[in-house]
Design a protein around this motif. Structure first.
Motif, mmCIF file in Angstrom:
data_model
loop_
_atom_site.group_PDB
_atom_site.id
_atom_site.type_symbol
_atom_site.label_atom_id
_atom_site.label_comp_id
_atom_site.label_asym_id
_atom_site.label_seq_id
_atom_site.Cartn_x
_atom_site.Cartn_y
_atom_site.Cartn_z
ATOM 1 N N THR A 86 0.819 -1.212 0.000
ATOM 2 C CA THR A 86 0.000 0.000 0.000
ATOM 3 C C THR A 86 0.852 1.261 0.000
ATOM 4 O O THR A 86 0.537 2.227 -0.706
ATOM 5 N N ALA A 87 1.923 1.281 0.771
ATOM 6 C CA ALA A 87 2.778 2.470 0.829
ATOM 7 C C ALA A 87 3.451 2.720 -0.513
ATOM 8 O O ALA A 87 3.500 3.866 -0.988
ATOM 9 N N LEU A 88 3.961 1.672 -1.153
ATOM 10 C CA LEU A 88 4.617 1.858 -2.451
ATOM 11 C C LEU A 88 3.620 2.277 -3.522
ATOM 12 O O LEU A 88 3.940 3.095 -4.399
ATOM 13 N N ILE A 89 2.413 1.723 -3.474
ATOM 14 C CA ILE A 89 1.391 2.140 -4.438
ATOM 15 C C ILE A 89 1.032 3.605 -4.234
ATOM 16 O O ILE A 89 0.895 4.371 -5.198
ATOM 17 N N ALA A 90 0.884 4.033 -2.975
ATOM 18 C CA ALA A 90 0.544 5.426 -2.700
ATOM 19 C C ALA A 90 1.622 6.370 -3.215
ATOM 20 O O ALA A 90 1.325 7.385 -3.864
ATOM 21 N N VAL A 91 2.891 6.042 -2.949
ATOM 22 C CA VAL A 91 3.990 6.877 -3.438
ATOM 23 C C VAL A 91 4.043 6.857 -4.956
ATOM 24 O O VAL A 91 4.226 7.901 -5.605
ATOM 25 N N GLY A 92 3.867 5.678 -5.552
ATOM 26 C CA GLY A 92 3.897 5.583 -7.006
ATOM 27 C C GLY A 92 2.785 6.376 -7.664
ATOM 28 O O GLY A 92 3.003 7.044 -8.683
ATOM 29 N N GLN A 93 1.585 6.338 -7.086
ATOM 30 C CA GLN A 93 0.480 7.112 -7.658
ATOM 31 C C GLN A 93 0.691 8.603 -7.491
ATOM 32 O O GLN A 93 0.294 9.394 -8.369
ATOM 33 N N MET A 94 1.299 9.015 -6.406
ATOM 34 C CA MET A 94 1.596 10.435 -6.243
ATOM 35 C C MET A 94 2.568 10.910 -7.326
ATOM 36 O O MET A 94 2.409 12.012 -7.880
ATOM 37 N N TYR A 212 -7.715 3.000 -0.184
ATOM 38 C CA TYR A 212 -8.333 2.082 -1.145
ATOM 39 C C TYR A 212 -7.568 0.765 -1.212
ATOM 40 O O TYR A 212 -8.156 -0.327 -1.114
ATOM 41 N N HIS A 213 -6.265 0.830 -1.384
ATOM 42 C CA HIS A 213 -5.491 -0.387 -1.601
ATOM 43 C C HIS A 213 -5.217 -1.138 -0.298
ATOM 44 O O HIS A 213 -4.882 -2.322 -0.346
ATOM 45 N N TRP A 214 -5.331 -0.488 0.843
ATOM 46 C CA TRP A 214 -5.199 -1.218 2.103
ATOM 47 C C TRP A 214 -6.329 -2.234 2.241
ATOM 48 O O TRP A 214 -6.138 -3.326 2.770
ATOM 49 N N ASN A 215 -7.519 -1.889 1.773
ATOM 50 C CA ASN A 215 -8.680 -2.768 1.875
ATOM 51 C C ASN A 215 -8.921 -3.570 0.598
ATOM 52 O O ASN A 215 -9.953 -4.248 0.500
ATOM 53 N N GLU A 216 -8.019 -3.492 -0.357
ATOM 54 C CA GLU A 216 -8.244 -4.169 -1.636
ATOM 55 C C GLU A 216 -8.202 -5.686 -1.451
ATOM 56 O O GLU A 216 -7.297 -6.236 -0.822
ATOM 57 N N PHE A 217 -9.171 -6.351 -2.057
ATOM 58 C CA PHE A 217 -9.281 -7.801 -1.918
ATOM 59 C C PHE A 217 -9.233 -8.524 -3.268
ATOM 60 O O PHE A 217 -8.634 -9.603 -3.379
ATOM 61 N N PHE A 218 -9.850 -7.948 -4.290
ATOM 62 C CA PHE A 218 -10.023 -8.681 -5.547
ATOM 63 C C PHE A 218 -8.701 -8.979 -6.231
ATOM 64 O O PHE A 218 -8.422 -10.133 -6.593
ATOM 65 N N ARG A 219 -7.858 -7.970 -6.422
ATOM 66 C CA ARG A 219 -6.588 -8.201 -7.128
ATOM 67 C C ARG A 219 -5.669 -9.162 -6.368
ATOM 68 O O ARG A 219 -5.116 -10.091 -6.971
ATOM 69 N N PRO A 220 -5.481 -8.996 -5.057
ATOM 70 C CA PRO A 220 -4.660 -9.986 -4.347
ATOM 71 C C PRO A 220 -5.228 -11.400 -4.419
ATOM 72 O O PRO A 220 -4.477 -12.373 -4.482
ATOM 73 N N LEU A 221 -6.548 -11.520 -4.427
ATOM 74 C CA LEU A 221 -7.164 -12.843 -4.513
ATOM 75 C C LEU A 221 -6.814 -13.526 -5.830
ATOM 76 O O LEU A 221 -6.577 -14.743 -5.859
ATOM 77 N N PRO A 261 -4.871 0.815 10.940
ATOM 78 C CA PRO A 261 -3.906 1.585 10.135
ATOM 79 C C PRO A 261 -4.577 2.577 9.194
ATOM 80 O O PRO A 261 -4.092 3.702 9.032
ATOM 81 N N ALA A 262 -5.673 2.170 8.555
ATOM 82 C CA ALA A 262 -6.361 3.084 7.638
ATOM 83 C C ALA A 262 -6.917 4.293 8.382
ATOM 84 O O ALA A 262 -6.836 5.428 7.888
#
Length: 284
Positions: A86-94, A212-221, A261-262
């Motif tokens: 989640t942290a890397l995705i947040a930084v990457g999206q920024m 959003y990505h902290w609670n993401e379930f579909f893609r990791p599944l 955390p969220a």
């Protein structure tokens, strides 16, 4: 205006704040009700979880359900995976949203408007439609069942690009023109002039991406098969077996742990989030 009409107007004016407070209180109760119920149930014993009529305050509060979560899943491992992803995705999206938003707002190039329309069009495509092509691409690159397979495809963000474009459009052009006269190129103008001013907007992108990505379930599944690469939502799925034995409190204890955390990120980022949303709608 008669005295009666004037008195009625004053009464309505005096009652207006209380009416707004009452309306907000009802909305807050409806919003926080499920959260309060989740926390309350997580502190009950399994037998007390199905009491009728239900009780908001547990009769005998206990933390055994939280111990059960740690006994059944490796909370620290899945929490570490979720934090890293989640942290890397947040930084990457920024980064990607800032660069793309600046390009669409301040730079001139061919097919600028059609490309921006194409970016916005991707917001209307459900994730379920693109997951199979993404999976095949990641498989060809050897990134399935890896944390990188979750991180890299999530870097582009259409909403973040749109938000940052609007943010940069609200900034004065004079700043960039002055920097250009001093000999700065497009990259230097972005890095030294506009990017610092866009910090509140970038904070919005980061906070929203994290939540959003902290609670993401579909893609990791779909993308993860090994337990060592599970994120927190996937790890909590194994607790659902408790529903058959009546230990709903264990499941909800895991939900409470996943929320912390969220909530912390939102509380810390609330001020820049509020300032960014406010300033995004004001032309400077």
């Amino acid at each position: 205006m008669s005295q009666a009409t004037l008195s009625l107007s004053r009464a309505r004016y005096a009652a207006a704040p209380w009416a707004r407070i009452a309306g907000l209180a009802v909305c807050a109760l409806l919003t926080l009700g499920p959260v309060i119920w989740t926390v309350s149930t997580s502190l009950r014993t399994p037998a007390e979880s199905f009491d009728l009529p239900p009780k908001i305050i547990p009769t005998h509060p206990t933390t055994e359900s939280y111990r059960g979560v740690f006994d059944q899943i490796d909370v620290w491992l899945v929490a570490l995976n979720s934090t890293l992803v989640t942290a890397l995705i947040a930084v990457g999206q920024m980064i990607t949203a800032g660069l793309a938003g600046y390009a669409f707002a301040r730079l001139e190039f061919r097919f600028k408007k059609p490309l921006f329309g194409l970016v916005l069009a991707t917001m209307m495509v459900p994730l379920q439609v693109t997951i199979v092509p993404v999976f095949l691409v990641l498989k060809s690159m050897g990134l399935t069942d890896t944390l990188l397979g979750l991180i890299i495809p999530a870097f582009p963000t259409a909403f973040g690009t749109f938000l940052m474009r609007q943010y940069f459009l609200g900034m004065p052009k004079d700043l960039g023109e002055a920097a250009m006269l001093d000999g700065c190129g497009p990259w230097r103008i972005f890095r030294s002039v506009y990017a610092p001013l866009a910090a509140p907007g970038l904070a919005i992108v980061g906070v929203l991406a994290f939540n959003y990505h902290w609670n993401e379930f579909f893609r990791p599944l779909i993308l993860e098969t090994s337990g060592q690469n599970y994120t927190l939502p996937l790890g909590l799925v194994s607790l659902q077996g408790n529903l058959g034995t009546g230990s709903v409190s264990v499941v909800l204890a895991g939900v409470v742990l996943s929320m912390l955390p969220a909530v912390a990120v939102f509380v810390v980022g609330q001020r820049p989030l509020r300032e960014g949303i406010t300033s995004a709608g004001v032309n400077r």
